[in-house]
Structures are given as C-alpha cells and as structure tokens.
Motif scaffolding. Structure first.
Motif, short mmCIF file in Angstrom:
data_model
loop_
_atom_site.label_atom_id
_atom_site.label_comp_id
_atom_site.label_asym_id
_atom_site.label_seq_id
_atom_site.Cartn_x
_atom_site.Cartn_y
_atom_site.Cartn_z
N PRO A 59 -4.03 -1.29 11.58
CA PRO A 59 -3.53 -1.11 10.21
C PRO A 59 -4.27 -1.94 9.19
CG PRO A 59 -1.99 -2.42 11.51
CD PRO A 59 -3.02 -1.90 12.45
N VAL A 60 -4.85 -3.06 9.61
CA VAL A 60 -5.59 -3.92 8.68
C VAL A 60 -6.79 -3.17 8.09
CG1 VAL A 60 -6.83 -6.11 8.45
CG2 VAL A 60 -4.85 -5.96 9.96
N LEU A 63 -5.23 -0.16 5.17
CA LEU A 63 -4.05 -0.63 4.45
C LEU A 63 -3.53 0.41 3.47
CD1 LEU A 63 -4.93 -4.37 3.71
CD2 LEU A 63 -3.28 -3.48 5.36
N SER A 64 -4.42 1.05 2.74
CA SER A 64 -3.98 2.01 1.74
C SER A 64 -3.25 3.20 2.38
CB SER A 64 -5.19 2.51 0.94
OG SER A 64 -4.79 3.45 -0.05
N GLU A 67 0.14 2.02 3.77
CA GLU A 67 1.09 1.82 2.67
C GLU A 67 1.64 3.15 2.16
OE1 GLU A 67 1.10 0.39 -2.00
OE2 GLU A 67 -0.58 -0.19 -0.70
N ALA A 369 1.55 -3.88 4.32
CA ALA A 369 0.39 -3.16 3.76
C ALA A 369 0.33 -3.33 2.25
CB ALA A 369 0.47 -1.68 4.13
N GLU A 373 -2.87 -5.36 0.75
CA GLU A 373 -3.80 -4.51 0.00
C GLU A 373 -4.10 -5.12 -1.36
OE1 GLU A 373 -5.93 -0.89 -1.15
OE2 GLU A 373 -5.48 -1.92 0.72
N GLN A 380 -3.38 -13.29 7.61
CA GLN A 380 -2.77 -11.95 7.60
C GLN A 380 -2.70 -11.34 8.98
OE1 GLN A 380 -5.19 -8.87 5.65
NE2 GLN A 380 -6.74 -10.44 5.30
N TRP A 384 0.66 -9.54 10.64
CA TRP A 384 0.72 -8.22 11.28
C TRP A 384 1.26 -8.32 12.70
CZ3 TRP A 384 1.01 -3.68 9.36
CH2 TRP A 384 0.40 -3.36 8.15
#
Length: 432
Positions: A59-60, A63-64, A67, A369, A373, A380, A384
């Motif tokens: 997911p890192v 992020l967009s 989210e 996220a 972002e 970070q 997570w």
C-alpha cells in the motif's frame, strides 16, 4: 494473456466470493473477511510472476489508489449505517454512543499515542497519528464478522442497545477521527503554529458544517424519496437501490464544497432520511443494494490486505508491533469502552459486548493512506505494520468470537436489551 484479462478474472472471482461466501460460512466459527484475509495472505506468500510479484500489493507504493478505494467503501458503509439506525435521535436515546465517542475515542487515541511513543520510539506527532488511525470502528466489518451492527435483518430485534450503539459509533467516528489526524499532521511539521483560530476553523468548524450539510441534504433527499406529491418524482416508488449512491456521494460533496466534514455529513444525511420515513419498504431495497456493495468492498479490501501482509508489508516487523496491535484490539478498546459505559442504559452484559466489539477496518486503512499521501512522516512503515496487524487481528478475533459471545449474552439476559437494562422501557418510551 494480458494483465487486464487476469484482472477481469480476479474481479469476477471476487464478485463470486462476495456472493457465495456469506452463505457458506453461515453459523461457522469464521467469517467472510477471515476467509478473504487468509486467502490473500496465502496468495501473497506465493512467488507470483510480474506484475503481480515483487511488492505489487504494497500500500505504501499505491497510497492514492488505496485512499480512493477505502474512501469509496467508507462512504457506502456510512450511508448504509445511517439508514440502519432505527433509534430516534436524542441525547438520552443515543447516550451509550455519546459515551464511546466523547470518552472512549479521545482517551484511546491518547493511550495508543503514549504506547507508540514508549514502545516503538515514535515521535509524539507520529504517535498521535497512530492513535488516530486506530480509532475508527467499522460498520461493514462489524456486520461481516457477525456483530449485530448495520447489517442486522428482521430476525433480530429492530432496536437493541448493542446494535444501535455500535452502528451509531461506527457511523460517526469515521468523521470525528479527521480532526485528530489533521492535528497529528500539523504537529509533524505541516503547520508551524497551532493557533486557536486554526484549531477552530480547520478542526472544529468542519464537523459542525458536516452536520448541517448532512441534515439539509438528508431532508431534501428524504422529501424526494417519500414526501413529494408527484409519483413521477417520488423516488421510493422506483424501488431502485442506486439511490444509496446518491445518499453516499451528494452529502459528502456538498459538505466538502463548504469545507465541512464529508463523512459526518453522509451519516447524518442517512439518519435524516431514515427519520423522514421509518417503515417504508424502500429501506429494504436500499439496505439490500448497500449490503451487496459492502460485501464486494470487504472481499477486495481483505484480500488486498492479506496480499500485502504476505507480499512484504511486514518486512522489518518486530514482536512489539504485534504486541501493540493486540493490546489496542484486546485491551485498550474493551477496557476504555467498558469504563465509559459504566452506569449507562446498556446494562452489564450489553456494555461488555459493545466495548469488546470495536472492530478495526477500512477506516484505519483510509486514514493511513490519507495522512501519508499528504505528509510522509518518519516511521510510516511502522504505522502500516501496526495498522494492518490491528485490522487483521480484529478480523480474526471478532470473527471467531462474535457468534458465541452474542449467544452467551442472550442466554444470560434472555434477550438483547432494546434501550436500557432489561425490564426498562423501550427507546420509543424514553424522552430525550
């Protein structure tokens, strides 16, 4: 074979799983989210070829997209949760939820922040952010793991304390988390000074705007659904579930345009529509459509979380991170929730269940996220890992224990309390 073809196949399998799994796991000691989480973790551990291997589910790195997907799922779930609130609004009628929102939630954020600072050596700002992202409870996962939340059908009491309190809490705390996230980002360096005007305008005022925007949109949509004299424009006569999306998106957009809190607006709007007309069959249409969407979101979200866990999200993991996630889910929330509900109308057994079933879910993923972002804070990866572990642990523990706990409460109390302790008047008899 093209990547798009494979993605279409995966999408079809997810839709099939969302439709079939709830029936296959009914009355069994595991839930649909648990099955999807385990399946995703297993797939993530496999040496998949490119582009599906080598951290594609991290997911890192997306992020967009994470989210946006989580935000969409939250909006749909908030609309469904608001429509599921049978209990009329009132400070006494909603007293158990107010206690959780006003006492448990901020104290929990503070306690988790202290633990994050102490055990994980996070900076104070990042520790507060950790506390904030772990604060929201999830109406979708609560229903999917068997807790009587927003997905309760007519087979249970229409208005019981456990169902109402968990649904109201989950419907509001997704929005009420935002000020704490913004505060953490400000402390992390986005804003040099936390002056009172900024706190009022950027943290407090948006919540009020969200409430007003939600009330306005809800009254207007409720009138269009049930009250307009023209049958051509009376939306309830169309029996079309797509109105749920209008209820999810329009209040959010209106509130955000007015610089308000969109999540609060969606839930308030849905509650206002429910208040406009409580007994119309159209609510069943909206409920059914919303549940189908929610099941699809849950299948995708939990499969994705499992893939990320198996595909390297836990790289660099330390046992203290798992300990912190376990303490949050199994100790901090239950203890603080139980203390807040002491002497409340919920009664002893219902209070214990309400406190225990603070299910972590999509809200945690969204706020991680959203925050990272906008401002990549130090540590970070730790955020997570702890967030993902807390959600996974919640899915496992609550999914396994929900049904036996609820049966035990029914055996002890004879029924699910409607409003107050057993033997007290129902909610409709209590004045606000």
């Amino acid at each position: 074979m093209s990547t798009l073809t494979v993605l279409f196949g995966i999408a079809g399998l997810l839709a099939l799983a969302a439709a079939v799994l709830p029936k296959l796991v009914a009355e069994r000691p595991f839930s649909t989210p648990l099955v999807m989480l385990v399946a995703g973790t297993g797939l993530g551990l496999l040496p998949l070829p490119a582009p599906f291997g080598n951290g594609w589910a991290d997911p890192v790195a997306h992020l967009s997209g994470v989210e946006s997907f989580a935000q969409l799922g939250i909006l749909v779930s908030l609309a469904g949760a608001g429509l599921a609130v049978d209990r009329p609004f009132g400070f006494r009628r909603w007293s158990s939820a107010w206690r959780l929102l006003g006492l448990t939630m901020p104290v929990m954020i503070a306690v988790v922040a202290v633990l994050g600072w102490w055990w994980l050596a996070l900076t104070p700002a990042v520790a507060i952010l950790l506390g904030a992202v772990l604060a929201p409870t999830d109406p979708v996962l609560a229903g999917e793991v068997g807790v009587p939340s927003a997905d309760v059908g007519r087979e249970l009491a229409r208005d019981n304390e456990i169902r109402s309190t968990l649904t109201i809490e989950a419907g509001l705390n997704d929005g009420l988390t935002m000020p704490f996230v913004l505060l953490a980002l400000a402390l992390a360096g986005q804003r040099p000074e936390l002056d009172p005007r900024w706190v009022l305008v950027d943290l407090v005022l948006p919540v009020g705007i969200g409430v007003l925007a939600g009330l306005g949109a809800g009254r207007l949509l409720g009138w269009a659904m049930f009250r307009t004299s023209s049958s051509r424009f009376r939306l309830a006569d169309y029996t079309d579930g797509l109105m749920l999306l209008a209820l999810a998106f329009l209040p959010y957009a209106l509130s955000e345009l007015l610089h308000g809190n969109g999540f609060v607006a969606v839930f308030v709007s849905a509650v206002a529509v429910r208040t406009e007309e409580r007994s119309h069959d159209y609510h069943e249409v909206l409920h059914s459509f919303g549940r189908q969407l929610e099941r699809l979101f849950v299948a995708i979200a939990l499969l994705g979380l499992g893939l990320a866990l198996g595909d390297g999200l836990l790289r660099g993991f330390s046992p203290v991170e798992l300990l912190l996630a376990a303490v949050v889910v199994l100790v901090v929330r239950p203890v603080l929730g139980w203390l807040a509900l002491l002497g409340s109308a919920a009664g002893r057994h219902a209070s214990g269940a309400i406190a225990f079933f603070g299910v972590r879910g999509i809200g945690t993923i969204f706020y991680l996220a959203y925050a990272l972002e906008r401002f990549p804070v130090p540590g970070q990866d730790v955020l997570w890992r702890v967030g993902a572990l807390a959600v996974a642990l919640s899915v496992v523990v609550h999914g396994i224990l929900a049904e036996p706990v609820m049966r035990r409460i029914e055996d002890l109390g004879g029924h699910l309390p409607t409003s107050g302790n057993p033997g007290r008047p129902a909610a409709r008899e209590i004045e606000t």
